[in-house]
Write a protein that holds these residues in place. Structure first.
Motif, PDB file in Angstrom:
ATOM      1  N   HIS A 141      40.501  35.932  21.381  1.00  0.00           N
ATOM      2  CA  HIS A 141      39.804  34.746  20.887  1.00  0.00           C
ATOM      3  C   HIS A 141      39.139  34.035  22.064  1.00  0.00           C
ATOM      4  CE1 HIS A 141      41.061  34.491  16.671  1.00  0.00           C
ATOM      5  NE2 HIS A 141      42.269  34.867  17.055  1.00  0.00           N
ATOM      6  N   LYS A 142      39.933  33.761  23.082  1.00  0.00           N
ATOM      7  CA  LYS A 142      39.447  33.064  24.269  1.00  0.00           C
ATOM      8  C   LYS A 142      39.030  34.076  25.340  1.00  0.00           C
ATOM      9  CE  LYS A 142      41.272  29.178  25.401  1.00  0.00           C
ATOM     10  NZ  LYS A 142      42.202  28.129  25.903  1.00  0.00           N
ATOM     11  N   SER A 143      38.659  33.576  26.487  1.00  0.00           N
ATOM     12  CA  SER A 143      38.205  34.456  27.570  1.00  0.00           C
ATOM     13  C   SER A 143      39.340  35.360  28.037  1.00  0.00           C
ATOM     14  CB  SER A 143      37.709  33.608  28.745  1.00  0.00           C
ATOM     15  OG  SER A 143      36.673  32.740  28.332  1.00  0.00           O
ATOM     16  N   PRO A 144      39.117  36.673  28.103  1.00  0.00           N
ATOM     17  CA  PRO A 144      40.151  37.614  28.551  1.00  0.00           C
ATOM     18  C   PRO A 144      40.258  37.616  30.068  1.00  0.00           C
ATOM     19  CG  PRO A 144      38.176  38.804  27.932  1.00  0.00           C
ATOM     20  CD  PRO A 144      37.906  37.362  27.614  1.00  0.00           C
ATOM     21  N   GLU A 145      40.941  36.624  30.610  1.00  0.00           N
ATOM     22  CA  GLU A 145      40.920  36.386  32.050  1.00  0.00           C
ATOM     23  C   GLU A 145      41.701  37.408  32.859  1.00  0.00           C
ATOM     24  OE1 GLU A 145      42.130  32.289  32.458  1.00  0.00           O
ATOM     25  OE2 GLU A 145      40.037  31.632  32.427  1.00  0.00           O
ATOM     26  N   CYS A 146      42.394  38.347  32.210  1.00  0.00           N
ATOM     27  CA  CYS A 146      43.076  39.396  32.978  1.00  0.00           C
ATOM     28  C   CYS A 146      42.186  40.613  33.178  1.00  0.00           C
ATOM     29  CB  CYS A 146      44.382  39.802  32.296  1.00  0.00           C
ATOM     30  SG  CYS A 146      44.180  40.677  30.727  1.00  0.00           S
ATOM     31  N   LEU A 147      40.993  40.625  32.584  1.00  0.00           N
ATOM     32  CA  LEU A 147      40.068  41.737  32.778  1.00  0.00           C
ATOM     33  C   LEU A 147      39.303  41.568  34.089  1.00  0.00           C
ATOM     34  CD1 LEU A 147      38.597  42.413  29.219  1.00  0.00           C
ATOM     35  CD2 LEU A 147      40.721  43.221  30.259  1.00  0.00           C
ATOM     36  N   SER A 148      38.780  42.669  34.603  1.00  0.00           N
ATOM     37  CA  SER A 148      38.162  42.680  35.934  1.00  0.00           C
ATOM     38  C   SER A 148      36.997  41.706  36.120  1.00  0.00           C
ATOM     39  CB  SER A 148      37.713  44.095  36.297  1.00  0.00           C
ATOM     40  OG  SER A 148      36.788  44.597  35.351  1.00  0.00           O
ATOM     41  N   PRO A 149      36.148  41.420  35.100  1.00  0.00           N
ATOM     42  CA  PRO A 149      35.069  40.456  35.343  1.00  0.00           C
ATOM     43  C   PRO A 149      35.591  39.072  35.752  1.00  0.00           C
ATOM     44  CG  PRO A 149      34.614  41.719  33.367  1.00  0.00           C
ATOM     45  CD  PRO A 149      36.014  42.055  33.769  1.00  0.00           C
ATOM     46  N   PHE A 150      36.814  38.743  35.339  1.00  0.00           N
ATOM     47  CA  PHE A 150      37.406  37.452  35.701  1.00  0.00           C
ATOM     48  C   PHE A 150      38.259  37.566  36.955  1.00  0.00           C
ATOM     49  CE2 PHE A 150      36.532  37.231  31.170  1.00  0.00           C
ATOM     50  CZ  PHE A 150      35.914  35.997  31.051  1.00  0.00           C
ATOM     51  N   THR A 151      39.096  38.598  37.042  1.00  0.00           N
ATOM     52  CA  THR A 151      39.966  38.717  38.209  1.00  0.00           C
ATOM     53  C   THR A 151      39.168  38.973  39.479  1.00  0.00           C
ATOM     54  OG1 THR A 151      40.326  41.074  37.748  1.00  0.00           O
ATOM     55  CG2 THR A 151      41.909  39.513  36.823  1.00  0.00           C
ATOM     56  N   ASP A 152      38.106  39.779  39.390  1.00  0.00           N
ATOM     57  CA  ASP A 152      37.281  40.034  40.573  1.00  0.00           C
ATOM     58  C   ASP A 152      36.593  38.756  41.046  1.00  0.00           C
ATOM     59  OD1 ASP A 152      38.014  42.659  40.479  1.00  0.00           O
ATOM     60  OD2 ASP A 152      36.110  43.407  39.690  1.00  0.00           O
ATOM     61  N   ALA A 153      36.173  37.933  40.099  1.00  0.00           N
ATOM     62  CA  ALA A 153      35.488  36.689  40.466  1.00  0.00           C
ATOM     63  C   ALA A 153      36.439  35.673  41.085  1.00  0.00           C
ATOM     64  CB  ALA A 153      34.828  36.092  39.229  1.00  0.00           C
ATOM     65  N   SER A 154      37.746  35.857  40.878  1.00  0.00           N
ATOM     66  CA  SER A 154      38.729  34.901  41.389  1.00  0.00           C
ATOM     67  C   SER A 154      39.265  35.271  42.760  1.00  0.00           C
ATOM     68  CB  SER A 154      39.900  34.799  40.398  1.00  0.00           C
ATOM     69  OG  SER A 154      39.450  34.359  39.127  1.00  0.00           O
ATOM     70  N   LYS A 155      38.891  36.432  43.260  1.00  0.00           N
ATOM     71  CA  LYS A 155      39.377  36.863  44.571  1.00  0.00           C
ATOM     72  C   LYS A 155      38.826  35.966  45.673  1.00  0.00           C
ATOM     73  CE  LYS A 155      39.615  41.783  43.342  1.00  0.00           C
ATOM     74  NZ  LYS A 155      39.016  43.124  43.595  1.00  0.00           N
ATOM     75  N   GLY A 156      39.607  35.829  46.722  1.00  0.00           N
ATOM     76  CA  GLY A 156      39.127  35.102  47.888  1.00  0.00           C
ATOM     77  C   GLY A 156      38.102  35.913  48.657  1.00  0.00           C
ATOM     78  N   LEU A 157      37.375  35.258  49.532  1.00  0.00           N
ATOM     79  CA  LEU A 157      36.338  35.935  50.308  1.00  0.00           C
ATOM     80  C   LEU A 157      36.914  37.086  51.134  1.00  0.00           C
ATOM     81  CD1 LEU A 157      34.233  32.896  51.575  1.00  0.00           C
ATOM     82  CD2 LEU A 157      33.590  34.571  49.831  1.00  0.00           C
ATOM     83  N   SER A 158      38.100  36.891  51.693  1.00  0.00           N
ATOM     84  CA  SER A 158      38.708  37.917  52.526  1.00  0.00           C
ATOM     85  C   SER A 158      39.100  39.156  51.723  1.00  0.00           C
ATOM     86  CB  SER A 158      39.944  37.365  53.238  1.00  0.00           C
ATOM     87  OG  SER A 158      40.931  36.966  52.289  1.00  0.00           O
ATOM     88  N   ALA A 159      39.203  39.001  50.395  1.00  0.00           N
ATOM     89  CA  ALA A 159      39.566  40.118  49.520  1.00  0.00           C
ATOM     90  C   ALA A 159      38.345  40.712  48.832  1.00  0.00           C
ATOM     91  CB  ALA A 159      40.574  39.665  48.473  1.00  0.00           C
ATOM     92  N   GLY A 160      37.168  40.314  49.284  1.00  0.00           N
ATOM     93  CA  GLY A 160      35.936  40.859  48.717  1.00  0.00           C
ATOM     94  C   GLY A 160      35.353  40.038  47.594  1.00  0.00           C
ATOM     95  N   GLY A 161      35.822  38.818  47.426  1.00  0.00           N
ATOM     96  CA  GLY A 161      35.290  37.955  46.374  1.00  0.00           C
ATOM     97  C   GLY A 161      33.839  37.587  46.613  1.00  0.00           C
ATOM     98  N   GLU A 162      33.090  37.420  45.548  1.00  0.00           N
ATOM     99  CA  GLU A 162      31.680  37.044  45.633  1.00  0.00           C
ATOM    100  C   GLU A 162      31.431  35.825  44.743  1.00  0.00           C
ATOM    101  OE1 GLU A 162      29.431  41.237  46.498  1.00  0.00           O
ATOM    102  OE2 GLU A 162      30.032  40.862  44.412  1.00  0.00           O
ATOM    103  N   PRO A 163      31.799  34.640  45.220  1.00  0.00           N
ATOM    104  CA  PRO A 163      31.774  33.437  44.381  1.00  0.00           C
ATOM    105  C   PRO A 163      30.381  32.974  43.969  1.00  0.00           C
ATOM    106  CG  PRO A 163      32.234  32.871  46.667  1.00  0.00           C
ATOM    107  CD  PRO A 163      32.308  34.355  46.576  1.00  0.00           C
ATOM    108  N   TYR A 164      29.332  33.489  44.607  1.00  0.00           N
ATOM    109  CA  TYR A 164      27.985  33.032  44.276  1.00  0.00           C
ATOM    110  C   TYR A 164      27.177  34.073  43.506  1.00  0.00           C
ATOM    111  CZ  TYR A 164      29.290  29.421  47.578  1.00  0.00           C
ATOM    112  OH  TYR A 164      29.961  28.402  48.210  1.00  0.00           O
ATOM    113  N   LYS A 165      27.838  35.095  43.027  1.00  0.00           N
ATOM    114  CA  LYS A 165      27.176  36.118  42.232  1.00  0.00           C
ATOM    115  C   LYS A 165      27.259  35.763  40.744  1.00  0.00           C
ATOM    116  CE  LYS A 165      26.203  39.203  45.488  1.00  0.00           C
ATOM    117  NZ  LYS A 165      24.845  39.722  45.773  1.00  0.00           N
ATOM    118  N   HIS A 166      26.282  36.258  39.981  1.00  0.00           N
ATOM    119  CA  HIS A 166      26.354  36.095  38.532  1.00  0.00           C
ATOM    120  C   HIS A 166      27.573  36.847  38.008  1.00  0.00           C
ATOM    121  CE1 HIS A 166      25.391  36.574  34.254  1.00  0.00           C
ATOM    122  NE2 HIS A 166      24.510  35.594  34.395  1.00  0.00           N
ATOM    123  N   ALA A 167      28.213  36.276  36.999  1.00  0.00           N
ATOM    124  CA  ALA A 167      29.412  36.875  36.426  1.00  0.00           C
ATOM    125  C   ALA A 167      29.133  38.281  35.882  1.00  0.00           C
ATOM    126  CB  ALA A 167      29.953  35.986  35.318  1.00  0.00           C
TER     127      ALA A 167
END
Length: 326
Positions: free
Chosen positions: A164-190
């Motif tokens: 029903h709600k956002s599936p936050e355990c899937l990779s589009p969400f978990t990858d976006a939540s990674k820190g920069l040192s772990a390869g996160g890309e906070p300024y990329k489109h989802a």
């Protein structure tokens, strides 16, 4: 999940088995029912005779609650939705008007792992958050409707997992939540979360530059996606309608697609919503594939740095320098 494509459509077959751990589930609590009082009072509760964890609830149940049971669903979804289609906007659950098909009538789309994306409300006309249901990865299982007491009612069948709600355990969400040192890309489109029944993609939370998506009342907008292409698409959000309230573009008419509770997003204040910073040339090239004069009919939010708004066939350019109007 199995996916096949031809020249026009995507065909998805899913067993509705989540690819992550899901605990035995009771929506309100062990030994309690399946509906909140508001649903019971409104006569929209199909499960009045059920108690979660009861021994006679049938397949997919145990002493600790309900567990998913594999069940096949099939979907036919266009590879590319047409934002200029004449009957837009439309009901969030429709498949026939957009040349699609589905065996799960409650689905408004399908996630990248084959799990159905259902609307903002549970079986009754109450949103998930209003009802206070706690969800695992944005989803839960349907109540056990495969026993003798409930057989033949709608919906029917053993517990089936769905979002029903956002599936936050899937990779589009978990990858976006990674820190920069772990390869996160906070300024990329989802990244892509799934596909709505009308063929438009559903993406995770953020837009280009980490900005909040500027969406219409349906929950979609025109703008670049993670591939750099400009197209109409939806965004997940942590609040109602979670994914989409109607099949867009909304064109300021979302209210007319709602029955019962109104789940329309506030919108951007214009008939067509375009993410600020979107390349105007790319937007026009995208729309030209369907109807190159379509955008001229509607009001559009300022998006390209020129403060351009369309009113019907008239384009009004607002002056950026005060000395031009003094």
């Amino acid at each position: 999940m199995e996916t096949k494509t031809d020249d026009t459509h995507r065909y998805i077959t899913s067993n509705n088995v989540p690819d992550f751990y899901v605990n035995p589930y009771c929506p309100i609590g062990l030994g309690k029912g399946y509906c909140v009082q508001q649903e019971i009072d409104a006569g929209t509760c199909f499960f009045t005779g059920l108690s979660c964890g009861a021994k006679d609830n049938g397949a997919g149940t145990n002493d600790y609650g309900d567990v998913w049971v594999p069940q096949e669903d099939n979907y036919k979804i266009k590879l590319e939705g047409d934002p200029t289609q004449a009957d837009r906007p439309n009901d969030m659950y429709d498949a026939t008007k957009v040349d699609g098909a589905k065996t799960n009538g409650a689905a408004q789309g399908v996630a990248i792992n084959g799990i159905a994306i259902q609307g903002p409300n549970d079986a009754g006309d109450v949103s998930i958050d209003e009802a206070g249901f706690q969800l695992n990865c944005g989803g839960h299982v349907t109540p056990p409707m495969g026993n003798d007491a409930t057989e033949g009612k709608v919906p029917s069948g053993p517990p089936k997992y769905h979002f029903h709600k956002s599936p936050e355990c899937l990779s589009p969400f978990t990858d976006a939540s990674k820190g920069l040192s772990a390869g996160g890309e906070p300024y990329k489109h989802a990244k892509l979360v799934g596909w709505a029944m009308d063929g438009f993609g559903i993406y995770a939370y953020q837009d280009e530059g980490g900005k909040t998506p500027v969406v219409d009342e349906c929950g979609g907008h025109f703008g670049p996606v993670d591939t750099g292409e400009v197209k109409y698409h939806y965004h997940s959000r942590p609040i109602v309608p979670y994914h989409l309230a109607c099949q867009g573009p909304a064109l300021g008419k979302c209210n007319g697609t709602q029955s019962g509770t109104n789940y329309c997003h506030p919108g951007c204040g214009y008939q067509v919503c375009v993410q600020p910073g979107t390349n105007e040339k790319k937007l026009k090239e995208y729309l030209a594939k369907f109807n190159d004069t379509w955008l001229d009919k509607y009001t559009v939010n300022p998006y390209n740095g020129a403060n351009t708004i369309n009113f019907g066939a008239l384009t009004v350019f607002l002056a950026l320098a005060l000395n031009f109007i003094m």
